[in-house]
Design an enzyme around this catalytic site. Structure first.
Site, PDB file in Angstrom:
ATOM      1  N   ASP A  47       0.821  -1.199   0.000  1.00 11.09           N
ATOM      2  CA  ASP A  47       0.000   0.000   0.000  1.00 11.09           C
ATOM      3  C   ASP A  47       0.859   1.254   0.000  1.00 11.09           C
ATOM      4  OD1 ASP A  47      -2.313   1.444  -0.007  1.00 11.09           O
ATOM      5  OD2 ASP A  47      -2.837   1.076   2.089  1.00 11.09           O
ATOM      6  N   ARG A 104       0.166   9.315 -10.117  1.00 13.63           N
ATOM      7  CA  ARG A 104       0.045   8.115  -9.289  1.00 13.63           C
ATOM      8  C   ARG A 104       0.710   6.903  -9.943  1.00 13.63           C
ATOM      9  NH1 ARG A 104      -3.564   7.279  -5.296  1.00 13.63           N
ATOM     10  NH2 ARG A 104      -4.005   5.185  -6.099  1.00 13.63           N
ATOM     11  N   HIS A 153       3.302   3.338  -8.846  1.00 10.50           N
ATOM     12  CA  HIS A 153       3.152   1.908  -9.152  1.00 10.50           C
ATOM     13  C   HIS A 153       4.396   1.372  -9.851  1.00 10.50           C
ATOM     14  CE1 HIS A 153      -0.933   1.921  -7.774  1.00 10.50           C
ATOM     15  NE2 HIS A 153      -1.317   2.792  -8.686  1.00 10.50           N
ATOM     16  N   LEU A 202      12.025 -20.393  -3.886  1.00 12.09           N
ATOM     17  CA  LEU A 202      11.021 -19.492  -3.305  1.00 12.09           C
ATOM     18  C   LEU A 202       9.771 -19.579  -4.156  1.00 12.09           C
ATOM     19  CD1 LEU A 202      10.277 -16.993  -1.382  1.00 12.09           C
ATOM     20  CD2 LEU A 202      11.064 -15.557  -3.287  1.00 12.09           C
TER      21      LEU A 202
END
Length: 255
Positions: free
Chosen positions: A27, A40, A44, A138
């Site tokens: 977040d 924005r 990201h 992983l």
């Protein structure tokens, strides 16, 4: 359908110093960009760099499973141009990163409802999962168009279809193999960046006994030192799984 891991409400799992499974809500990308007077979407993009860093750090620290909440089923409510950018970013990430994941023996899984994705994205996801299916260092899981309630409902539907004769008499362990993350142990540590302190419909079934860690650090600024701080907090927790502190002390004494 075999289940390789046990439910923490039925069986006490092994407790390890380093969490076997870390789940993260990433977040704060948009706010990170806004603080820097950027669009924005730049947040990201920077967040993808943090993903790379976290994958590398978890692999080096001995974490076996890393699950990242990339796009929730509620995120479709965001502005259309941002949603479109996120879908394109996801596609580009698959194109650029899957080969590197494979070279580093990392298995990629994508969980969530794929019905709203474009066919090209679905094909890339399937190809990436097939390519990395046998890797063992992983397991990186990306939750995309995922919701915890959706997960439980789709598992219930799948179980009912598989065993219609028993539709009113199922046990907890029978549902678990149909959940999206049936291949992984329940998360030991949940991290949410960005200052919010809620689960937001993420892994509702799987987080029953997970240790929760919240930080004000925005995701693009979350680095290895921040991850290690979260793990250190986890290591100070007393994981009782319904038992008392005295029972744990007696067990250590008798060990």
């Amino acid at each position: 359908m075999a289940l390789p891991f046990f439910s923490s409400t039925r069986t006490i799992p092994d407790i390890t110093t380093v969490p076997r499974h870390i789940a993260i809500i990433m977040d704060g990308n948009g706010r990170w960009a806004k603080q820097r007077f950027m669009p924005r979407v730049m947040g990201h993009q920077r967040g993808v760099e943090t993903v790379r860093e976290m994958v590398k750090a978890c692999r080096q620290l001995g974490v076996e499973y890393l699950t990242l909440f990339a796009f929730s089923s509620e995120n479709w409510r965001r502005p259309a141009d941002e949603v479109s950018f996120l879908m394109q970013l996801f596609l580009k990430m698959l194109e650029r990163e899957v080969g590197k994941l494979h070279e580093n023996n990392i298995r990629l899984k994508v969980i969530g409802d794929r019905s709203r994705f474009e066919s090209q994205l679905v094909r890339y996801i399937e190809e990436a999962e097939q390519l990395t299916a046998n890797n063992t260092s992983l397991t990186l899981t990306i939750a995309a168009n995922y919701g915890g309630r959706w997960d439980i409902m789709q598992a219930m539907h799948a179980l009912s279809q598989a065993h219609p004769e028993r539709a009113t008499a199922f046990e907890e362990e029978e549902l678990a193999p149909y959940l999206s993350m049936h291949y992984a142990p329940e998360p030991d540590l949940f991290i949410r960046t960005g200052g919010e302190q809620r689960i937001s419909n993420f892994l509702l079934w799987q987080l029953a006994y997970t240790e929760l860690y919240f930080t004000d650090t925005l995701w693009p600024a979350f680095d290895r030192a921040e991850l290690e701080s979260a793990i250190q907090s986890y290591q100070k927790r007393e994981r009782r799984f319904g038992r008392t502190s005295e029972q744990l002390s007696e067990g250590k004494t008798n060990a």
